[in-house]
Design a protein around this motif. Sequence first.
Motif, short mmCIF file in Angstrom:
data_model
loop_
_atom_site.label_atom_id
_atom_site.label_comp_id
_atom_site.label_asym_id
_atom_site.label_seq_id
_atom_site.Cartn_x
_atom_site.Cartn_y
_atom_site.Cartn_z
N ASN A 1 0.60 -0.83 0.10
CA ASN A 1 0.19 -0.21 -0.25
C ASN A 1 0.86 1.32 -0.15
OD1 ASN A 1 -1.97 -1.35 0.32
ND2 ASN A 1 -2.57 -1.50 2.01
N GLU A 2 2.24 1.65 1.03
CA GLU A 2 3.06 2.28 0.82
C GLU A 2 3.45 2.72 -0.40
OE1 GLU A 2 2.54 4.50 3.36
OE2 GLU A 2 1.52 3.27 4.90
N LEU A 3 4.12 2.02 -1.29
CA LEU A 3 4.87 1.96 -2.47
C LEU A 3 3.28 2.14 -3.43
CD1 LEU A 3 7.19 -1.48 -1.97
CD2 LEU A 3 7.35 1.13 -2.35
N LYS A 4 2.72 2.18 -3.75
CA LYS A 4 1.11 2.33 -4.74
C LYS A 4 0.93 3.82 -4.08
CE LYS A 4 -3.34 0.80 -6.18
NZ LYS A 4 -5.02 0.07 -5.46
N GLU A 5 0.98 4.24 -3.19
CA GLU A 5 0.77 5.48 -2.22
C GLU A 5 1.93 6.09 -3.42
OE1 GLU A 5 -0.31 8.27 1.39
OE2 GLU A 5 -0.39 6.36 1.31
N TRP A 6 3.12 6.01 -2.67
CA TRP A 6 4.16 6.81 -2.82
C TRP A 6 4.23 6.73 -4.44
CZ3 TRP A 6 9.51 4.07 -2.55
CH2 TRP A 6 10.98 5.14 -2.44
N SER A 7 3.94 5.85 -5.72
CA SER A 7 3.83 5.91 -7.18
C SER A 7 5.31 6.31 -7.80
CB SER A 7 3.03 6.23 -7.66
OG SER A 7 1.94 5.83 -7.30
N PRO A 8 6.69 5.54 -6.66
CA PRO A 8 7.87 6.38 -7.02
C PRO A 8 8.05 5.90 -8.95
CG PRO A 8 8.45 3.71 -6.37
CD PRO A 8 6.85 4.98 -5.93
N ALA A 9 8.74 7.17 -9.97
CA ALA A 9 9.15 6.69 -10.47
C ALA A 9 10.13 6.10 -10.35
CB ALA A 9 8.92 8.73 -11.77
N GLY A 10 10.61 5.22 -11.98
CA GLY A 10 11.80 4.42 -12.29
C GLY A 10 12.02 3.57 -10.94
N ARG A 11 13.15 3.26 -10.50
CA ARG A 11 14.59 2.43 -9.79
C ARG A 11 13.84 2.78 -8.46
NH1 ARG A 11 20.51 2.60 -11.39
NH2 ARG A 11 20.71 4.13 -10.36
#
Length: 233
Positions: free
Chosen positions: A36-46
């Motif tokens: 859920n955290e990574l989905k919310e963050w939605s980092p661009a790239g690596r």
Amino acid sequence: MHRTFFIHGFTEDGSIFDRLIPLLGLEKPICVYLKNELKEWSPAGRISVESTAAWLVQKYKIDAQDLIIGHSMGGWIAIHVKQIAGSPVVQLASFTDQQKIFTLTRSLFLLKALVRLHILQSATAINYLKKKYPFDESRALNDQLGDVMAAEDPGYLIQQFEILFRKAAALTVVPDLRIHATPDNIVAPPDEPFVVAPGDHYSLVFHPEFVAGHVTEVLKKLPFNVFSQTTAL
């Protein structure tokens, strides 16, 4: 009131702490669900363990008055939270040296290829990993996590590999407590002093009273209180 964050490991979720948390008598336990955290963050790239820790520190405004408890990969993230915010950290079956991870390859290029080609999540690969698992006590849990990996979103699986294997800068901080089972076949025991736990990689699930006893002793020594007011010390 000071908070306690729990960060789970690879393919796990917050339920890995279900047997441990009630034994600690904490005022504000917060389970971080990485998917859920990574989905919310939605980092661009690596991404990396450092950028993931930075995101958590920023989102939750974590500081030196918060406690972080991490299992396996979660402990790797936790120590990088300490690197940034100075928070005390308890590592359970975790590491501060990426070389401690038992793996067939550390190549992110190869791991990503295996995920994208659906080889790593294939029935053949999952069944092989299940058959190779050596511990009867936690076999059912290991099999369950294998099934989770088989059904997992490939993008999230790749993000977890990036957290684990993208080379991180040298740490200048150490955990306040390390608890580790010597026979662990997922993460090798640390070279530094640690509390030897019974069982295997999942001691926190199958020996929660032992783990909680040692964690509680460390919590009592913190310069701030994380316990519920109803907890008898």
